[in-house]
Scaffold this motif. Sequence first.
Motif, PDB file in Angstrom:
ATOM      1  N   VAL A   1       0.857  -1.193   0.000  1.00 34.70           N
ATOM      2  CA  VAL A   1       0.000   0.000   0.000  1.00 34.70           C
ATOM      3  C   VAL A   1       0.888   1.235   0.000  1.00 34.70           C
ATOM      4  O   VAL A   1       1.695   1.428   0.909  1.00 34.70           O
TER       5      VAL A   1
ATOM      6  N   ASP B   1      -0.471   4.591  -0.927  1.00 35.70           N
ATOM      7  CA  ASP B   1      -1.173   5.820  -0.600  1.00 35.70           C
ATOM      8  C   ASP B   1      -2.581   5.505  -0.124  1.00 35.70           C
ATOM      9  O   ASP B   1      -3.173   4.481  -0.499  1.00 35.70           O
ATOM     10  N   ILE B   2      -3.103   6.408   0.727  1.00 32.64           N
ATOM     11  CA  ILE B   2      -4.448   6.278   1.289  1.00 32.64           C
ATOM     12  C   ILE B   2      -5.073   7.665   1.306  1.00 32.64           C
ATOM     13  O   ILE B   2      -4.430   8.639   1.711  1.00 32.64           O
TER      14      ILE B   2
ATOM     15  N   ILE C   1      -9.890   5.323  -0.020  1.00 32.15           N
ATOM     16  CA  ILE C   1      -9.367   4.981  -1.342  1.00 32.15           C
ATOM     17  C   ILE C   1      -7.904   4.588  -1.139  1.00 32.15           C
ATOM     18  O   ILE C   1      -7.103   5.399  -0.673  1.00 32.15           O
ATOM     19  N   VAL C   2      -7.581   3.351  -1.473  1.00 33.29           N
ATOM     20  CA  VAL C   2      -6.276   2.775  -1.162  1.00 33.29           C
ATOM     21  C   VAL C   2      -5.536   2.483  -2.464  1.00 33.29           C
ATOM     22  O   VAL C   2      -6.008   1.697  -3.285  1.00 33.29           O
ATOM     23  N   GLY C   3      -4.386   3.133  -2.647  1.00 33.28           N
ATOM     24  CA  GLY C   3      -3.566   2.907  -3.826  1.00 33.28           C
ATOM     25  C   GLY C   3      -2.456   1.928  -3.525  1.00 33.28           C
ATOM     26  O   GLY C   3      -1.700   2.103  -2.564  1.00 33.28           O
ATOM     27  N   THR C   4      -2.347   0.878  -4.334  1.00 37.62           N
ATOM     28  CA  THR C   4      -1.337  -0.152  -4.107  1.00 37.62           C
ATOM     29  C   THR C   4      -0.283  -0.097  -5.214  1.00 37.62           C
ATOM     30  O   THR C   4      -0.464   0.566  -6.231  1.00 37.62           O
ATOM     31  N   HIS C   5       0.810  -0.805  -4.987  1.00 34.50           N
ATOM     32  CA  HIS C   5       1.884  -0.856  -5.973  1.00 34.50           C
ATOM     33  C   HIS C   5       1.641  -2.043  -6.908  1.00 34.50           C
ATOM     34  O   HIS C   5       1.980  -3.177  -6.603  1.00 34.50           O
TER      35      HIS C   5
ATOM     36  N   SER D   1      -3.753  -2.397  -8.296  1.00 32.36           N
ATOM     37  CA  SER D   1      -4.975  -1.638  -8.481  1.00 32.36           C
ATOM     38  C   SER D   1      -5.314  -0.758  -7.278  1.00 32.36           C
ATOM     39  O   SER D   1      -4.515  -0.566  -6.372  1.00 32.36           O
ATOM     40  N   ILE D   2      -6.529  -0.205  -7.316  1.00 28.64           N
ATOM     41  CA  ILE D   2      -7.053   0.701  -6.299  1.00 28.64           C
ATOM     42  C   ILE D   2      -8.253   0.030  -5.647  1.00 28.64           C
ATOM     43  O   ILE D   2      -9.087  -0.582  -6.323  1.00 28.64           O
ATOM     44  N   TYR D   3      -8.356   0.183  -4.323  1.00 27.33           N
ATOM     45  CA  TYR D   3      -9.447  -0.425  -3.564  1.00 27.33           C
ATOM     46  C   TYR D   3     -10.199   0.674  -2.822  1.00 27.33           C
ATOM     47  O   TYR D   3      -9.599   1.621  -2.318  1.00 27.33           O
ATOM     48  N   ILE D   4     -11.522   0.542  -2.761  1.00 28.60           N
ATOM     49  CA  ILE D   4     -12.376   1.532  -2.122  1.00 28.60           C
ATOM     50  C   ILE D   4     -13.311   0.814  -1.150  1.00 28.60           C
ATOM     51  O   ILE D   4     -13.901  -0.216  -1.479  1.00 28.60           O
TER      52      ILE D   4
END
Length: 273
Positions: free
Chosen positions: A241, A243-244, A254-258, A261-264
């Motif tokens: 992870v 960014d949040i 909203i969670v940005g992973t390396h 993808s992105i998870y909400i």
Amino acid sequence: MQVAVDLRDNETVYTGFQFGNYYRINTKTGQRKYLTPKHELGDRPYRWNWQTPVHLSIHNQDIFYMGSNKLLRSFNQGDDFDEISEDLTKGGQKGDVAFGTLTTIHESSLKFGLIYTGSDDGLVYVTKDGGNSWTNISTGLVEDMWVSRIQASKYEEGRVYCVLNGYRWDDFRSFVYVSEDYGATWNRIGQDLPLEPANVIKEDPVNPNLIYVGTDHGLYISLNRGESFMQWTGEMPAVSVHDIVIHPKANDAIVGTHGRSIYIANVEHIQAL
């Protein structure tokens, strides 16, 4: 790379690619302008991190910050820049990529000109007067690690969170700190986090005791401002992870992973705990 969006129109976007190459783009008209400032003739070139830190002031969104080895500020959306610091790192080193660079910038939402920076060689600085004077506040933090995030609190002016990352030196501990006095003293929090390098910390915009930490292996939350953490499991995979963001109106995380993808997910029930 780091991205900033002007909240006044939601069309003016600052984005770029490696080593400080940044543009201001209007997503409606397609207009774009190259912004990256250049050093003065006779000075040494700026050192830009692979993922250059940028920051758009919440107080006046014409003010745009970029971090090389120095902090640069524009009052006109990146058209012109001024240096507002000396070198805020330990200095460059020879190698294939720039080292001795800034990695994170954050300005307090409670006070204009209260700005923190962190570098890839372990230094954290603060200015309380918009760059006229700077103080090294690295004492009390683990030394020489990559400062992956600095985050000024939205609840207390003197409170600031700092995350350092040591995997490049084969140190896989989570280094998460908080200060209540503008970085004069630091307390390590999250000591129950597993051996996973930490990348990001964010406060919840509704509950001041709720904080989120992203590591190289997942997302963690604390209900007591870092005294203890629990992992966010279920449909949130164990991925890196980076960014949040907690949406201030929708109360979604909203969670940005390396690379995964992105998870909400909605966090209203967590905010109420």
